[in-house]
Write a protein that holds these residues in place. Structure first.
Motif, PDB file in Angstrom:
ATOM      1  N   THR A  39       0.739  -1.215   0.027  1.00 16.11           N
ATOM      2  CA  THR A  39      -0.087  -0.073   0.117  1.00 16.11           C
ATOM      3  C   THR A  39       0.843   1.119   0.107  1.00 16.11           C
ATOM      4  OG1 THR A  39      -0.188   0.181   2.337  1.00 16.11           O
ATOM      5  CG2 THR A  39      -1.814  -1.301   1.402  1.00 16.11           C
ATOM      6  N   GLY A  40       2.064   1.091   0.219  1.00 13.88           N
ATOM      7  CA  GLY A  40       2.945   2.290   0.099  1.00 13.88           C
ATOM      8  C   GLY A  40       3.465   2.770   1.497  1.00 13.88           C
ATOM      9  N   ALA A  41       4.559   3.439   1.702  1.00 17.28           N
ATOM     10  CA  ALA A  41       5.128   3.878   2.833  1.00 17.28           C
ATOM     11  C   ALA A  41       3.960   4.954   3.469  1.00 17.28           C
ATOM     12  CB  ALA A  41       6.444   4.463   2.882  1.00 17.28           C
ATOM     13  N   GLU A  42       3.191   5.683   2.669  1.00 25.13           N
ATOM     14  CA  GLU A  42       2.562   6.754   3.442  1.00 25.13           C
ATOM     15  C   GLU A  42       1.370   6.128   4.002  1.00 25.13           C
ATOM     16  OE1 GLU A  42       1.371   5.867  -0.857  1.00 25.13           O
ATOM     17  OE2 GLU A  42       3.053   6.209   0.191  1.00 25.13           O
ATOM     18  N   ASN A  43       1.027   4.744   4.019  1.00 22.94           N
ATOM     19  CA  ASN A  43       0.093   4.167   4.641  1.00 22.94           C
ATOM     20  C   ASN A  43       0.330   3.517   5.745  1.00 22.94           C
ATOM     21  OD1 ASN A  43      -2.234   5.161   2.732  1.00 22.94           O
ATOM     22  ND2 ASN A  43      -1.387   4.032   1.437  1.00 22.94           N
ATOM     23  N   VAL A  44       1.556   3.548   6.351  1.00 16.35           N
ATOM     24  CA  VAL A  44       1.949   2.663   7.537  1.00 16.35           C
ATOM     25  C   VAL A  44       1.920   3.504   8.518  1.00 16.35           C
ATOM     26  CG1 VAL A  44       3.974   1.675   8.456  1.00 16.35           C
ATOM     27  CG2 VAL A  44       3.571   1.161   5.872  1.00 16.35           C
ATOM     28  N   THR A  45       1.133   3.236   9.622  1.00 17.99           N
ATOM     29  CA  THR A  45       0.831   3.994  11.002  1.00 17.99           C
ATOM     30  C   THR A  45       1.324   3.122  11.819  1.00 17.99           C
ATOM     31  OG1 THR A  45      -1.424   3.642  11.057  1.00 17.99           O
ATOM     32  CG2 THR A  45      -0.888   5.594   9.794  1.00 17.99           C
ATOM     33  N   MET A  46       1.416   3.806  13.229  1.00 20.77           N
ATOM     34  CA  MET A  46       1.653   2.944  14.185  1.00 20.77           C
ATOM     35  C   MET A  46       0.499   1.964  14.542  1.00 20.77           C
ATOM     36  SD  MET A  46       4.669   4.199  15.496  1.00 20.77           S
ATOM     37  CE  MET A  46       5.069   4.098  17.278  1.00 20.77           C
ATOM     38  N   ASP A  47      -0.901   2.568  14.517  1.00 21.65           N
ATOM     39  CA  ASP A  47      -2.019   1.746  14.694  1.00 21.65           C
ATOM     40  C   ASP A  47      -2.070   0.544  13.820  1.00 21.65           C
ATOM     41  OD1 ASP A  47      -2.198   3.342  16.755  1.00 21.65           O
ATOM     42  OD2 ASP A  47      -3.945   4.383  16.233  1.00 21.65           O
ATOM     43  N   CYS A  48      -1.971   1.091  12.318  1.00 25.08           N
ATOM     44  CA  CYS A  48      -2.061  -0.031  11.333  1.00 25.08           C
ATOM     45  C   CYS A  48      -1.114  -1.125  11.480  1.00 25.08           C
ATOM     46  CB  CYS A  48      -2.022   0.611  10.030  1.00 25.08           C
ATOM     47  SG  CYS A  48      -3.484   1.779   9.478  1.00 25.08           S
ATOM     48  N   LEU A  49       0.213  -0.798  12.014  1.00 28.04           N
ATOM     49  CA  LEU A  49       1.201  -1.783  12.139  1.00 28.04           C
ATOM     50  C   LEU A  49       1.026  -2.778  13.020  1.00 28.04           C
ATOM     51  CD1 LEU A  49       4.088  -2.813  11.452  1.00 28.04           C
ATOM     52  CD2 LEU A  49       5.106  -1.275  12.613  1.00 28.04           C
ATOM     53  N   ALA A  50       0.405  -2.090  14.283  1.00 30.80           N
ATOM     54  CA  ALA A  50      -0.035  -3.119  15.440  1.00 30.80           C
ATOM     55  C   ALA A  50      -0.998  -4.093  14.781  1.00 30.80           C
ATOM     56  CB  ALA A  50      -0.521  -2.376  16.570  1.00 30.80           C
ATOM     57  N   GLU A  51      -2.037  -3.621  14.195  1.00 34.86           N
ATOM     58  CA  GLU A  51      -3.179  -4.172  13.787  1.00 34.86           C
ATOM     59  C   GLU A  51      -2.703  -5.678  12.778  1.00 34.86           C
ATOM     60  OE1 GLU A  51      -7.555  -3.834  11.368  1.00 34.86           O
ATOM     61  OE2 GLU A  51      -6.344  -2.097  11.867  1.00 34.86           O
ATOM     62  N   GLN A  52      -2.040  -4.934  11.616  1.00 29.83           N
ATOM     63  CA  GLN A  52      -1.493  -5.980  10.828  1.00 29.83           C
ATOM     64  C   GLN A  52      -0.573  -7.046  11.289  1.00 29.83           C
ATOM     65  OE1 GLN A  52      -2.035  -6.294   7.388  1.00 29.83           O
ATOM     66  NE2 GLN A  52      -3.665  -4.634   7.731  1.00 29.83           N
ATOM     67  N   ALA A  53       0.304  -6.707  12.362  1.00 26.13           N
ATOM     68  CA  ALA A  53       1.036  -7.463  13.025  1.00 26.13           C
ATOM     69  C   ALA A  53       0.418  -8.468  13.958  1.00 26.13           C
ATOM     70  CB  ALA A  53       2.312  -6.887  13.570  1.00 26.13           C
TER      71      ALA A  53
END
Length: 207
Positions: A39-53
């Motif tokens: 999805t591109g670096a601009e869409n990587v956030t702390m919250d999204c990373l936690a959810e995806q991981a």
């Protein structure tokens, strides 16, 4: 510190971690890279990373502290891999080759590395980190060592080293401040920068 043909080169190693912390770090970095690819670096956030991981938000915040910290960690990992190629990979980038050939290969490899990590490097540039990687330190040391071995008899070798390092690292900063180029444009830019570095080194070492 590490050595390349007997010369000191700064090579940072990760601090020792507990097994569970190391697993979390690997999971988060792998997940972040997958998210960037998808999805591109601009869409990587702390919250999204936690959810995806599949981990708690607190784990991400403790590990990286800020969003930029995610990309700093990714860039540092890639930097260590690149440094290992310089330290122990096959020539001409690694030890054992002609110093001029190594200097050309280093510059071209460095340009490729920074362009390949363009999006990550831009995202790693936070308010307190105007330059995202520590590569220029390695670059200056490595260039100076190879110039000496190539027999370059400049009176002010440190000044020449600094100018060559700036010629290598400086243009890349322009890429960090602009959107990612299209694939065809990227390849043309890479070829132009790589060829320019080769010409510059050849003329300095064989005037």
């Amino acid at each position: 510190m590490a050595t390349v043909d007997g010369d000191l080169i700064p090579l940072e190693r990760p601090r020792a971690e507990r097994a569970d912390a190391a697993r979390n770090r690997r999971l988060l970095l792998d997940t972040a890279r997958r998210m960037i690819d998808e999805t591109g670096a601009e869409n990587v956030t702390m919250d999204c990373l936690a959810e995806q991981a599949g981990v708690g938000k607190g784990t991400v915040y403790r590990r990286f502290r800020t969003r930029a910290g995610i990309f700093v960690a990714l860039l540092e990992e890639a930097e260590r891999t690149f440094q290992q190629r310089v330290l122990s990979g096959p020539p001409p980038l690694g030890p054992g080759g002609d110093p001029v050939d190594r200097l050309i290969a280093y510059g071209q490899g460095r340009i490729t590395f920074l362009l390949d990590n363009h999006a990550v490097a831009r995202a790693a540039m936070g308010q307190n980190r105007p330059v995202p990687v520590a590569g220029p330190g390695l670059t200056r040391i490595h260039i100076r060592v190879l110039l000496e071995r190539a027999g370059v008899g400049a009176t002010h070798l440190d000044a020449l080293t600094l100018q060559l390092a700036a010629a290598l690292e400086g243009p890349i900063l322009l890429y960090l401040a602009t959107p990612d180029p299209a694939e065809g444009e990227r390849e043309r830019s890479l070829q132009a920068l790589a060829e320019g570095w080769k010409i510059l080194v050849t003329r300095v070492c064989h005037p």
